[in-house]
Scaffold this active site. Structure first.
Site, PDB file in Angstrom:
ATOM      1  N   GLU A 288     -11.379  -4.216  73.444  1.00 41.40           N
ATOM      2  CA  GLU A 288     -10.032  -4.643  73.097  1.00 41.40           C
ATOM      3  C   GLU A 288      -9.176  -4.811  74.357  1.00 41.40           C
ATOM      4  O   GLU A 288      -8.815  -3.822  74.990  1.00 41.40           O
ATOM      5  CB  GLU A 288      -9.379  -3.612  72.177  1.00 41.40           C
TER       6      GLU A 288
ATOM      7  N   HIS B  67      -8.358  -6.918  68.764  1.00 46.29           N
ATOM      8  CA  HIS B  67      -9.342  -5.909  68.348  1.00 46.29           C
ATOM      9  C   HIS B  67     -10.699  -6.613  68.242  1.00 46.29           C
ATOM     10  O   HIS B  67     -11.306  -6.701  67.173  1.00 46.29           O
ATOM     11  CB  HIS B  67      -8.943  -5.286  67.016  1.00 46.29           C
TER      12      HIS B  67
END
Length: 312
Positions: free
Chosen positions: A271, A173
């Site tokens: 991501e 992330h």
């Protein structure tokens, strides 16, 4: 060049630096590479919290949390190779498991080397009953972070220590500073259609503004939480004041997620995932599309990402 043990956010951390770049790693927080700072311009590349309180508000949008498996699993369950997996229902409002088991655990520091500089950390599932109760495999994830010039290289190795086939999907992330003046450049052709639970329906749609993405687009006021199939060009780039930053990943990554929250928070998560959101429950689709993958007993796979800074 140096590797030093420091305090960051009231946690034991490690600072790695050479003449060009300084990075900070938090082993106690999922081995999060939480800061990359260009020393010549004193610019933070990643979204890095200034205080512990700020970090605690939403840990997932700071640094590079490791997602194993990435994103959501529908109804927090899936079946693979004849085994049913029951994961923690940690986002009940959507009836999903989200973001996996390792981003909030303490990782062990295996070694440091200030001549490179480099740090190596790991987590082993057999030391965490909470992981094994959901994902009954003995696995090790080893992360190596090193600096070469103006490039930061992050390598993950996943080893299946057990005797049975292990499903394997991983992602980051990775959240960047993204002020109004910034632009994103990325090649995207196809986007996964998502349902109201942010799960892929199995259908793809063409990206209508793909030229804007490839040529460079500002995202101020644009709310994104979209999943794209990677093209052969597995590099995203951010044009910042005074700097160009490229983010490249190796071949086992197959998907990008772009997330901006409301579009007004000066952040952009780029991501990279090895498999798409909810891949184990999309078995009607080919693995080459979803990235669904596994690791044989006693084998390992590696995943490499690179941050490269270029000053203007």
């Amino acid at each position: 060049m140096s590797v030093k043990k420091i305090q960051f956010l009231n946690e034991a951390a490690y600072s790695l630096e050479n003449e060009e770049v300084e990075v900070i790693v938090l082993p106690s927080q999922g081995s999060n590479l939480i800061s990359i700072r260009d020393k010549k311009t004193d610019t933070e590349i990643l979204r890095t919290p200034k205080t512990k309180e700020e970090y605690e508000t939403r840990k997932m949008v700071f640094g590079t949390p490791v997602l194993f498996p990435p994103n959501r699993i529908e109804d927090a369950t899936f079946e693979y190779n004849g085994r049913v997996y029951e994961l923690e229902m940690n986002r009940a409002k959507e009836d999903v498991h989200i973001h996996g088991f390792v981003h909030d655990k303490e990782w062990t520091v295996l070694e440091t080397d200030d001549t490179i500089p480099r740090i190596k950390t790991e987590i082993r599932s057999s030391e965490h009953p909470g992981i094994l109760s959901q994902f009954p495999h003995d696995f090790t994830i080893t992360m190596t972070i090193e600096i070469q010039g103006t490039e930061v290289i992050q390598t993950i190795e996943i080893t299946n220590n057990g005797d049975s086939l292990m499903p394997c999907g991983i992602g980051y992330h990775t959240t960047f500073q993204f002020p109004d003046s910034a632009e994103l450049r990325i090649d995207v052709q196809e986007r996964w259609r998502l349902n109201e639970r942010h799960l892929p329906t199995g259908e793809l749609e063409n990206v209508q503004n793909k030229d804007e993405f490839s040529q460079g687009t500002p995202l101020s006021g644009v709310a994104l939480d979209d999943v794209f199939v990677m093209t052969e060009n597995k590099t995203a780039a951010i044009d910042l004041p005074g700097l160009d930053v490229s983010y490249s990943v190796s071949g086992r990554f197959t998907q990008w997620v772009l997330f901006t929250a409301s579009g007004n928070e000066n952040l952009l998560a780029i991501e990279p995932y090895s498999w798409v959101t909810n891949a184990p429950n999309l078995k009607q689709l080919p693995k080459r599309l979803t990235g669904l993958d596994d690791i044989q007993p006693k084998e390992k796979k590696d995943y490499v990402s690179r941050f490269k800074i270029k000053r203007k």
